[in-house]
Design an enzyme around this catalytic site. Structure first.
Site, PDB file in Angstrom:
ATOM      1  CG  HIS A  67     -35.900  49.552  -0.410  1.00  0.00           C
ATOM      2  ND1 HIS A  67     -35.943  48.486   0.455  1.00  0.00           N
ATOM      3  CD2 HIS A  67     -35.321  49.100  -1.553  1.00  0.00           C
ATOM      4  CE1 HIS A  67     -35.390  47.436  -0.128  1.00  0.00           C
ATOM      5  NE2 HIS A  67     -35.012  47.780  -1.360  1.00  0.00           N
ATOM      6  CD  GLU A  73     -38.466  46.866  -2.591  1.00  0.00           C
ATOM      7  OE1 GLU A  73     -38.101  47.226  -3.735  1.00  0.00           O
ATOM      8  OE2 GLU A  73     -37.883  45.974  -1.938  1.00  0.00           O
TER       9      GLU A  73
END
Length: 331
Positions: free
Chosen positions: A176, A297
């Site tokens: 992330h 991501e």
């Protein structure tokens, strides 16, 4: 290559968090901290001046209160799951919801709140950090995880996820990480974006996938050509073209010409824009605040276990499954 280790901070229970820094011949540096197997820094040096490319923190305290998951390794399942109860090969399990009755980033079982064991080594033209932990939580099976960060002399970084479970389990790990190629607090809506994709995931009012894949053409989701991101806020998933001539994602900062390319062996990417300062200011400021952080991501499409055609996120028992993401910076 240079490899250094130092104490990044101390957890409330007294356990030390280690920072591992890799530096190549161009003085490009990657720092990973053991807490959350977190990508803490990605800096380059140009004309003797260092430039940080990540949106990140310089102290452990902020990573302990990190609602935006800056740099964290996320798992066992990244993204949102629309259900909390599952049955895999006859084993039933229930996950604790943490967002409107749904599960976001594995809820209380996340990789991001664990202090992993780490080792680093210099391999000459490359250097790597390997972080390891065995997870025994609400998901079925004990999951042995390794996350390996490898920096090369051509300013390429790879992140490899390797998992093996004692029982069939869900498995969709990802990083992330947030970027701002213009520097801290700069408006990222002027960044240009290209995504090798013809379809995106349709979501409902709670950002849960409906199961439909929608064509990008003639919509705000069409980044088939490099173009300015603009003011639309994204928290969305794109299905990456399986047969693509170029990398999955390109992010470019037009003033400096600095370009980040990202690719992986996964079928999707989530693009999320935010401003981390909003949680410290009033609602009026937040509504008008510029976006300063762009998350890229790389993962299997979110909620894949609940939608046919979204990808396979089941890890069979006693089998090793590996995924790799590649980042490269040029200017």
């Amino acid at each position: 290559m240079k490899v250094t280790e130092e104490v990044f901070g101390t957890l409330p229970d007294g356990e030390k968090v280690t920072a591992f820094t890799l530096e190549n011949i161009n003085h490009t540096q990657v720092t990973v901290i053991s807490y959350g197997a977190t990508w803490q820094s990605f800096s380059i040096e140009r004309s003797g001046e260092k430039k940080e490319l990540l949106v990140q923190f310089d102290d452990l305290e902020h990573y302990l209160d990190n609602p935006f998951h800056f740099g964290n390794t996320i798992g066992r399942v990244g993204g949102r799951l629309s259900k909390t109860a599952y049955n895999l090969s006859g084993t039933s399990f229930t996950l604790a919801p943490n967002e409107n009755g749904h599960v976001l980033h594995s809820s209380v079982n996340g990789f991001d709140t664990i202090n992993w064991q780490g080792t680093a080594r210099n391999m000459g033209t490359a250097a790597e950090v390997v972080l390891s932990h065995t997870f025994d939580d609400e998901f079925p099976g004990q999951l042995q995880m390794n996350v390996t960060y490898t920096l090369y002399d051509d300013d390429k970084l790879t992140i490899k996820f390797s998992g093996e479970s004692t029982e069939p389990t869900l498995y969709n790990p990802m990083t992330h990480v947030y970027f701002n190629l213009a520097g801290k607090d700069a408006d990222i809506t002027n960044h240009e974006l290209r995504v090798a994709s013809h379809k995106h995931v349709e979501v409902d009012d709670e950002t849960i996938p409906t199961g439909r894949l929608v064509e990008n053409q003639h919509s705000k989701f069409d980044f088939s050509q490099l173009r300015k991101i603009g003011d639309d806020q994204f928290d969305d998933a794109w299905l990456l073209d399986e047969q693509r001539d170029e990398v999955g994602v390109i992010v470019q900062e037009p003033v400096s010409g600095r370009t980040l390319t990202v690719d992986s062996d996964r079928n999707g990417v989530v693009i999320f824009m935010t401003n981390p300062g909003i949680k410290d200011h009033d609602d009026d400021w937040a509504e008008n605040a510029p976006f300063t952080a762009l998350a890229v991501e790389m993962q299997t499409l979110p909620d894949a276990v609940n939608h046919e055609g979204f990808g396979d996120i089941v890890l069979p028992a006693n089998q090793v499954k590996e995924y790799t993401v590649t980042y490269k910076i040029t200017d």
